[in-house]
Design a protein around this motif. Structure first.
Motif, PDB file in Angstrom:
ATOM      1  N   VAL A  25       0.835  -1.203   0.000  1.00 19.65           N
ATOM      2  CA  VAL A  25       0.000   0.000   0.000  1.00 19.65           C
ATOM      3  C   VAL A  25       0.868   1.249   0.000  1.00 19.65           C
ATOM      4  O   VAL A  25       0.617   2.211  -0.750  1.00 19.65           O
ATOM      5  N   GLN A  26       1.912   1.253   0.817  1.00 25.16           N
ATOM      6  CA  GLN A  26       2.811   2.405   0.866  1.00 25.16           C
ATOM      7  C   GLN A  26       3.498   2.634  -0.476  1.00 25.16           C
ATOM      8  O   GLN A  26       3.573   3.764  -0.967  1.00 25.16           O
ATOM      9  N   ARG A  27       3.986   1.542  -1.087  1.00 27.00           N
ATOM     10  CA  ARG A  27       4.674   1.680  -2.383  1.00 27.00           C
ATOM     11  C   ARG A  27       3.720   2.110  -3.489  1.00 27.00           C
ATOM     12  O   ARG A  27       4.048   2.971  -4.312  1.00 27.00           O
ATOM     13  N   LEU A  28       2.534   1.480  -3.532  1.00 24.29           N
ATOM     14  CA  LEU A  28       1.549   1.830  -4.551  1.00 24.29           C
ATOM     15  C   LEU A  28       1.083   3.276  -4.391  1.00 24.29           C
ATOM     16  O   LEU A  28       0.857   3.980  -5.381  1.00 24.29           O
ATOM     17  N   GLY A  29       0.966   3.714  -3.137  1.00 24.79           N
ATOM     18  CA  GLY A  29       0.568   5.101  -2.889  1.00 24.79           C
ATOM     19  C   GLY A  29       1.654   6.078  -3.286  1.00 24.79           C
ATOM     20  O   GLY A  29       1.385   7.087  -3.958  1.00 24.79           O
ATOM     21  N   ALA A  30       2.889   5.787  -2.897  1.00 24.37           N
ATOM     22  CA  ALA A  30       4.005   6.687  -3.208  1.00 24.37           C
ATOM     23  C   ALA A  30       4.223   6.825  -4.714  1.00 24.37           C
ATOM     24  O   ALA A  30       4.595   7.894  -5.212  1.00 24.37           O
ATOM     25  N   MET A  76      -8.198  -3.696  -2.573  1.00 26.69           N
ATOM     26  CA  MET A  76      -8.939  -3.368  -1.356  1.00 26.69           C
ATOM     27  C   MET A  76      -8.993  -1.870  -1.105  1.00 26.69           C
ATOM     28  O   MET A  76      -9.931  -1.377  -0.481  1.00 26.69           O
ATOM     29  N   GLN A  77      -8.017  -1.128  -1.599  1.00 28.27           N
ATOM     30  CA  GLN A  77      -8.106   0.325  -1.490  1.00 28.27           C
ATOM     31  C   GLN A  77      -9.298   0.840  -2.304  1.00 28.27           C
ATOM     32  O   GLN A  77     -10.006   1.758  -1.886  1.00 28.27           O
ATOM     33  N   GLY A  78      -9.516   0.211  -3.459  1.00 26.18           N
ATOM     34  CA  GLY A  78     -10.642   0.624  -4.293  1.00 26.18           C
ATOM     35  C   GLY A  78     -11.971   0.139  -3.761  1.00 26.18           C
ATOM     36  O   GLY A  78     -12.918   0.913  -3.629  1.00 26.18           O
ATOM     37  N   LEU A  79     -12.049  -1.155  -3.435  1.00 31.55           N
ATOM     38  CA  LEU A  79     -13.304  -1.713  -2.951  1.00 31.55           C
ATOM     39  C   LEU A  79     -13.682  -1.117  -1.602  1.00 31.55           C
ATOM     40  O   LEU A  79     -14.850  -0.796  -1.348  1.00 31.55           O
ATOM     41  N   ALA A 104      -5.896   7.477  -1.545  1.00 29.46           N
ATOM     42  CA  ALA A 104      -5.108   7.669  -2.767  1.00 29.46           C
ATOM     43  C   ALA A 104      -3.609   7.747  -2.506  1.00 29.46           C
ATOM     44  O   ALA A 104      -2.807   7.368  -3.362  1.00 29.46           O
ATOM     45  N   THR A 105      -3.225   8.220  -1.338  1.00 27.02           N
ATOM     46  CA  THR A 105      -1.801   8.318  -1.015  1.00 27.02           C
ATOM     47  C   THR A 105      -1.286   7.081  -0.280  1.00 27.02           C
ATOM     48  O   THR A 105      -0.074   6.923  -0.118  1.00 27.02           O
ATOM     49  N   GLY A 106      -2.205   6.238   0.179  1.00 28.41           N
ATOM     50  CA  GLY A 106      -1.806   5.080   0.961  1.00 28.41           C
ATOM     51  C   GLY A 106      -1.691   5.392   2.443  1.00 28.41           C
ATOM     52  O   GLY A 106      -1.279   4.547   3.234  1.00 28.41           O
ATOM     53  N   GLU A 107      -2.097   6.603   2.832  1.00 26.96           N
ATOM     54  CA  GLU A 107      -2.042   6.995   4.245  1.00 26.96           C
ATOM     55  C   GLU A 107      -3.053   6.204   5.069  1.00 26.96           C
ATOM     56  O   GLU A 107      -2.810   5.882   6.228  1.00 26.96           O
TER      57      GLU A 107
END
Length: 400
Positions: free
Chosen positions: A57-62, A106-109, A131-134
């Protein structure tokens, strides 16, 4: 295990030639090529699935990839959720690492219902952080006695002087005990069946919410049971209208159903690439495995199964994007998404099984890419609408 190792240089990148199909435009192709290059650089240890999901999540957000999970007004990459972009992202990520796909999906759903029905304050509070993964999102619909039969849910929300009190149990919740917030569905009119369900946003750590009961499954990823014991939330936690939760849940699942097909497609493509490389290099009886007609026939069958799944998946995503002005839940799109989800997940299971058979004993060795895929694919035929549910949707659509 590190996100699938790439032992063969030419098998390291997900294939993108299929994106020349007319379902996609140049922006989609640029997205795919950029994501393929990015995934090739990512090495994430996945022996601890919870730590790995947080890292993904952190990498995808960054890197900005999670921006495709929310609309532009709240930090998203595009004006609205784009099904074709979601399909490309999930197919490519699943090719590289099913756990990376899970983290993205899961961020989307988990935030999709907020995108569809959230107040401006709710959207501002959660979507930019997604969107940022925060913030890590989760979608809490299933219960021990209410899976495919959503209307049978027993969790209740009762109005209080200061908001709502939730009591009940949710299970099989992805990102359970990992998420920063849950979109929770509960009965607000217990006698009204599906018409008596409402949605709520419940922050992790809210008193009365216990998410500590983790669930272990054959392809490890974060799952937990959520127990609600007089879990008190404010009036601002209600998401969408009272008793409008069932339609909201179905609309959310509808948007992402074609992307589940895409995840299965990505896993099937990876298994196929591994099988082709193996067939070219495995020596048997003075020739390669690929020299045998039986091997060639199997590869041919795998290729056809993948193409059939791909066309249905891309058609469904294209159909939703083209009919977005009519809403995601148009009957034609719902049927197309059901057909894609059913075919892609069932076909991927067959492709991966054939690939494993081609590897022989190595195919079942723990830690091998094919063995991992064999476990990863199985749950896709169950979650977000089991294959049997998709058959019912298609059958009812035919009778209309």
């Amino acid at each position: 295990m590190v996100a699938f190792e790439h032992p063969h240089p030419h098998g390291a990148l997900a294939p993108t030639a299929h994106l020349e199909l007319p379902f996609f435009d140049d922006a989609h192709r640029a997205l795919a090529n950029g994501l393929v290059a990015w995934t090739h650089e990512q090495k994430v240890g996945e022996s601890d699935d919870r730590a790995a999901c947080k890292e993904w999540v952190q990498r995808l957000g960054a890197a900005g990839w999670l921006r495709y999970c929310v609309p532009e007004a709240h930090g998203g990459a595009l004006p609205a959720l784009d099904s074709r972009a979601l399909v490309i992202l999930r197919e490519t990520l699943a090719y590289h690492s099913p756990l990376a796909d899970f983290a993205f999906a899961m961020q989307g759903l988990g935030s999709g219902a907020i995108t569809l029905a959230g107040t401006p304050a709710q959207q501002a509070r959660y979507l930019s952080a997604v969107a940022t993964g925060e913030k890590i999102a989760a979608f809490a619909l299933s219960e021990p006695e209410a899976g495919s039969d959503v209307a049978a849910m027993a969790t209740q929300a009762v109005q209080t002087g200061s908001g709502w009190a939730l009591n009940g149990c949710k299970t099989w919740i992805s990102n359970g005990d990992l998420a920063d917030f849950y979109v929770v569905f509960a009965k607000t009119d217990p006698g009204a069946g599906a018409r008596g369900i409402s949605a709520f946003i419940v922050d992790a750590g809210t008193p009365g919410l216990d998410s500590s009961a983790h669930i272990q499954v054959m392809a490890p990823h974060p799952l937990a049971t959520l127990a609600f014991n007089n879990c008190a939330v404010g009036t601002d936690a209600l998401l969408g209208p009272v008793n409008g939760g069932f339609k909201l849940a179905m609309r959310t699942l509808d948007i992402f159903r074609a992307s589940v097909a895409a995840a299965a497609l990505g896993m099937a493509r990876r298994a196929f690439a591994e099988a082709v490389t193996h067939a070219k290099t495995r020596k048997m009886f003075g020739q390669t495995l690929g020299d045998f007609q039986l091997t060639q026939a199997k590869l041919g069958e795998m290729s056809a199964l993948i193409d059939a799944a791909a066309l249905l998946t891309y058609r469904a995503a294209w159909q939703r994007d083209c009919s977005a002005t009519q809403g995601a839940g148009t009957p034609a799109y719902t049927a197309a998404a059901a057909s894609a989800k059913l075919t892609a997940t069932e076909n991927a299971q067959r492709v991966i099984d054939m690939a494993l058979q081609m590897f022989g004993g190595r195919g079942v060795q723990v830690g091998q890419t094919i063995e991992h895929l064999y476990r990863d694919i199985r749950s896709l035929r169950i979650y977000e609408g089991a294959s049997e549910v998709q058959l019912l949707i298609l059958g009812k659509n035919a009778l209309k």
